[in-house]
Design an enzyme around this catalytic site. Structure first.
Site, short mmCIF file in Angstrom:
data_model
loop_
_atom_site.label_atom_id
_atom_site.label_comp_id
_atom_site.label_asym_id
_atom_site.label_seq_id
_atom_site.Cartn_x
_atom_site.Cartn_y
_atom_site.Cartn_z
N VAL A 241 0.85 -1.20 0.00
CA VAL A 241 0.00 0.00 0.00
C VAL A 241 0.88 1.24 0.00
O VAL A 241 1.70 1.42 0.91
CB VAL A 241 -0.85 0.10 1.29
CG1 VAL A 241 -2.01 1.06 1.10
CG2 VAL A 241 -1.30 -1.23 1.78
N ARG A 258 -10.17 -13.07 8.25
CA ARG A 258 -10.58 -13.28 9.63
C ARG A 258 -9.67 -14.31 10.29
O ARG A 258 -9.06 -15.14 9.61
CB ARG A 258 -12.04 -13.81 9.68
CG ARG A 258 -12.96 -13.09 8.74
CD ARG A 258 -14.06 -12.30 9.33
NE ARG A 258 -14.70 -12.72 10.53
CZ ARG A 258 -15.25 -11.85 11.38
NH1 ARG A 258 -15.17 -10.55 11.14
NH2 ARG A 258 -15.87 -12.26 12.47
N HIS A 423 -42.35 -18.44 -16.37
CA HIS A 423 -42.09 -17.29 -17.24
C HIS A 423 -43.01 -16.14 -16.83
O HIS A 423 -44.21 -16.37 -16.61
CB HIS A 423 -42.36 -17.64 -18.70
CG HIS A 423 -42.26 -16.43 -19.59
ND1 HIS A 423 -41.06 -15.89 -19.98
CD2 HIS A 423 -43.23 -15.64 -20.13
CE1 HIS A 423 -41.29 -14.83 -20.73
NE2 HIS A 423 -42.59 -14.65 -20.84
C1 LIG Z 1 -18.80 -8.01 6.92
C2 LIG Z 1 -19.09 -9.47 6.80
C3 LIG Z 1 -19.99 -9.92 5.85
C4 LIG Z 1 -20.27 -11.27 5.74
N1 LIG Z 1 -21.15 -11.68 4.79
C5 LIG Z 1 -21.43 -12.99 4.66
C6 LIG Z 1 -22.38 -13.43 3.70
O1 LIG Z 1 -22.98 -12.66 2.97
N2 LIG Z 1 -22.65 -14.76 3.65
C7 LIG Z 1 -22.00 -15.66 4.46
O2 LIG Z 1 -22.28 -16.85 4.35
N3 LIG Z 1 -21.09 -15.28 5.36
C8 LIG Z 1 -20.79 -13.96 5.48
N4 LIG Z 1 -19.90 -13.57 6.45
C9 LIG Z 1 -19.25 -14.59 7.29
C10 LIG Z 1 -20.19 -15.09 8.40
O3 LIG Z 1 -20.68 -13.99 9.13
C11 LIG Z 1 -19.45 -16.06 9.31
O4 LIG Z 1 -18.86 -17.06 8.54
C12 LIG Z 1 -20.38 -16.71 10.32
O5 LIG Z 1 -21.01 -15.74 11.11
C13 LIG Z 1 -19.61 -17.69 11.22
O6 LIG Z 1 -20.47 -18.23 12.18
P1 LIG Z 1 -19.86 -18.89 13.53
O7 LIG Z 1 -21.03 -19.32 14.31
O8 LIG Z 1 -18.81 -19.86 13.18
O9 LIG Z 1 -19.12 -17.69 14.25
P2 LIG Z 1 -19.68 -16.31 14.82
O10 LIG Z 1 -20.88 -15.87 14.09
O11 LIG Z 1 -18.52 -15.40 14.87
O12 LIG Z 1 -20.17 -16.69 16.28
C14 LIG Z 1 -19.28 -17.02 17.30
C15 LIG Z 1 -19.83 -16.48 18.60
O13 LIG Z 1 -19.06 -17.02 19.67
C16 LIG Z 1 -18.96 -16.03 20.68
N5 LIG Z 1 -17.79 -16.35 21.49
C17 LIG Z 1 -16.49 -16.35 21.12
N6 LIG Z 1 -15.71 -16.74 22.13
C18 LIG Z 1 -16.53 -17.00 23.17
C19 LIG Z 1 -16.31 -17.42 24.51
N7 LIG Z 1 -15.08 -17.67 24.97
N8 LIG Z 1 -17.38 -17.57 25.30
C20 LIG Z 1 -18.64 -17.31 24.87
N9 LIG Z 1 -18.89 -16.90 23.62
C21 LIG Z 1 -17.85 -16.75 22.78
C22 LIG Z 1 -18.83 -14.73 19.89
O14 LIG Z 1 -19.22 -13.63 20.69
C23 LIG Z 1 -19.75 -14.98 18.71
O15 LIG Z 1 -21.04 -14.44 18.93
C24 LIG Z 1 -19.62 -12.21 6.59
C25 LIG Z 1 -18.74 -11.76 7.58
C26 LIG Z 1 -18.47 -10.41 7.68
C27 LIG Z 1 -17.52 -9.96 8.75
#
Ligand SMILES: Cc1cc2nc3c(=O)[nH]c(=O)nc-3n(C[C@H](O)[C@H](O)[C@H](O)COP(=O)(O)OP(=O)(O)OC[C@H]3O[C@@H](n4cnc5c(N)ncnc54)[C@H](O)[C@@H]3O)c2cc1C
Length: 450
Positions: A241, A258, A423
């Site tokens: 950059v 991520r 359609h």
């Molecule tokens: C800007 C953005 C846009 C996106 N758009 C899309 C999309 O259009 N389509 C798509 O499929 N995916 C999209 N994603 C990706 C998607 O959001 C993630 O892949 C998905 O939310 C992952 O789900 P998860 O349950 O694995 O994790 P998360 O949704 O991150 O959930 C994990 C949870 O665990 C909790 N946690 C962590 N550690 C602890 C702990 N020690 N104790 C208690 N709780 C804890 C956290 O607070 C969190 O709420 C996007 C992501 C971003 C950032």
């Protein structure tokens, strides 16, 4: 031990995002007593800081552009500008409604949700630190880790959450910045570039690899680049950059990917192996501790809400004795810019038959005034089976799974074209691309004889 209570449960789930709540609900549906620990918000990244707010902004940008076209349809509505705070209010209402929906499903299955931060004290023994300073020690027969992921930083560039922000900060901005530099031309970077540019920011998108969407094929990278440049986004590809870009931008959004949330879980104490990339599991999502499973972004693999949900369901079932796996063979991917770009299955056209149909010849695309795009279907030259496809155009995210289902079910192009497609609909373009695979499409002119 002061201020510490204890309890026991069949299944304990860490994390209330797409993976965690899916795992918890499936385990409860199968008869288990389930406790779910979430330290922040139910719905996790997807509902609160990811898919939903980001696609809300994308939809708002599309509406803004459509509003400018209204007059062509005889709708003499005066556009008086874009009220970003009001847009944010509506976005938060949408999120609240969806989060409440998930909460009510969890409640309906009798799942106990506890707000607090979980960490392992020993295999299958978890301590939850609550916001009020109290602690709960829980012994579980099975544990499912679904702790998700967080934005990754660039080495040497500190995210101060003021000038240097991550995607979570970008989704909580109170106003549109005058200028925005986005570092990272992956799926998140390109969509932020699109909507902030439509909202009026001067956007520069920087990707250190040779093109944006470096992990997609060239067709999508160049299509998206064209669309972004049309909106006025400056796209830089390759190298480091330039310092001047960093200095000049009002805000710098770092969107380079991520990292799994593994640091504060006490995984070693839980007997769980992991690397920087994520928690290690076998195909059944079982970790190195035989009664502990892991699913979603914490595995560091796909970082998608729908793979996280599929893994959550699978982990919930396997925690209760099933031996299921997730089929990753055909994951649909969708990128958001001025239109949607979706792909599934194979991309390489070598050795395949290719059928293509342009949205310029589709009635609904004309009705909506959204004629950008095409459907492409790849089939195996020998077997005729569909092996891959791309859809560029509005609603591509809704249509692409038709092709994924065809690929997974080993359908041939002739099976697809035997179906009747409503359609007028955008899906007709899938039918036509199938017909084009055999060069029999009735809406495509005959090729000129040589
Ligand atoms: C800007 C953005 C846009 C996106 N758009 C899309 C999309 O259009 N389509 C798509 O499929 N995916 C999209 N994603 C990706 C998607 O959001 C993630 O892949 C998905 O939310 C992952 O789900 P998860 O349950 O694995 O994790 P998360 O949704 O991150 O959930 C994990 C949870 O665990 C909790 N946690 C962590 N550690 C602890 C702990 N020690 N104790 C208690 N709780 C804890 C956290 O607070 C969190 O709420 C996007 C992501 C971003 C950032």
């Amino acid at each position: 031990m002061e201020n510490t209570t204890t309890k026991k449960t069949d299944v304990l789930v860490i994390g209330g995002g797409s993976a965690g709540y899916s795992a918890a609900i499936r385990a409860a549906q199968m008869g288990a007593g389930v406790v779910l620990i979430e330290k922040d918000k139910i719905g996790g990244t997807c509902l609160n800081y990811g898919c939903v707010p980001s696609k809300f902004l994308w939809h708002s940008a599309k509406l803004l552009k459509e509003a400018k076209k209204m007059v062509e349809y005889g709708l003499n509505i005066e556009l008086k500008g874009f009220d970003f705070p009001k847009n944010t209010e509506k976005r938060n209402r949408v999120i609240d409604t969806l989060v409440r929906g998930i909460r009510s499903v969890l409640d309906s299955w009798g799942i106990e949700t506890i707000k607090g931060s979980a960490r392992f004290l020993a295999p299958k023994q978890i301590e939850v630190a609550k916001d009020d300073g109290s602690k709960i020690r829980i012994d579980a027969s099975k544990v499912i880790i679904a702790a998700g992921s967080s934005p990754r930083g660039v080495p040497g560039l500190e995210i101060d959450h003021k000038k240097f922000i991550d995607s979570t900060d970008a989704l909580s901005l109170k106003e549109i910045p005058k200028s925005l530099l986005i570092i990272g031309g992956g799926s998140i970077g390109v969509e932020f570039a699109y909507y902030f540019s439509v909202f009026g920011a001067r956007v520069t998108l920087f990707e250190c690899e040779k093109c944006i969407l470096p992990r997609e094929d060239n067709e999508f990278s160049s299509e998206i680049k064209k669309m972004l440049e049309f909106e006025g986004v400056k796209v830089f590809e390759g190298g480091d950059v330039p310092g001047t870009l960093l200095e000049q931008a009002e805000l710098v959004l770092v969107a380079i990917g991520r990292k799994p949330n593994i640091e504060s879980l006490g995984l070693k104490a839980g007997g769980i192996e992991f690397s920087k990339a994520g928690i290690k599991t076998d195909a059944f999502l079982k970790t190195t501790e035989p009664d502990t499973f892991a699913c979603g972004d914490v595995l560091g693999k796909w970082n998608l809400a729908y793979t996280a949900q599929a893994e959550g369901v699978c982990a919930g079932e396997n925690a209760l004795g099933k031996k299921n796996t997730v089929d990753y063979s055909c994951i649909p991917k969708v990128y958001f810019s001025d239109t949607m770009l979706a792909s599934t299955g194979a991309c390489a056209e070598e050795g395949a038959s290719v059928g293509r149909y342009t949205m310029m010849a589709n009635s609904v695309a004309h009705i909506r005034g959204e004629k950008k795009g095409f459907v492409k279907i790849l089939s195996d030259n020998y077997t005729g089976r569909i092996i891959g496809g791309k859809i560029v155009g509005s609603n591509a995210s809704d249509m692409i799974s038709q092709l994924s289902a065809a690929i997974k079910n080993k359908l041939c192009v002739s099976d697809l074209t035997r179906e009747l497609f409503f359609h007028p609909s955008l899906s007709e373009a899938i039918f036509e691309a199938g017909e084009d695979n055999h060069k029999k499409c009735v809406h495509t002119p005959r090729e000129k004889l040589k």
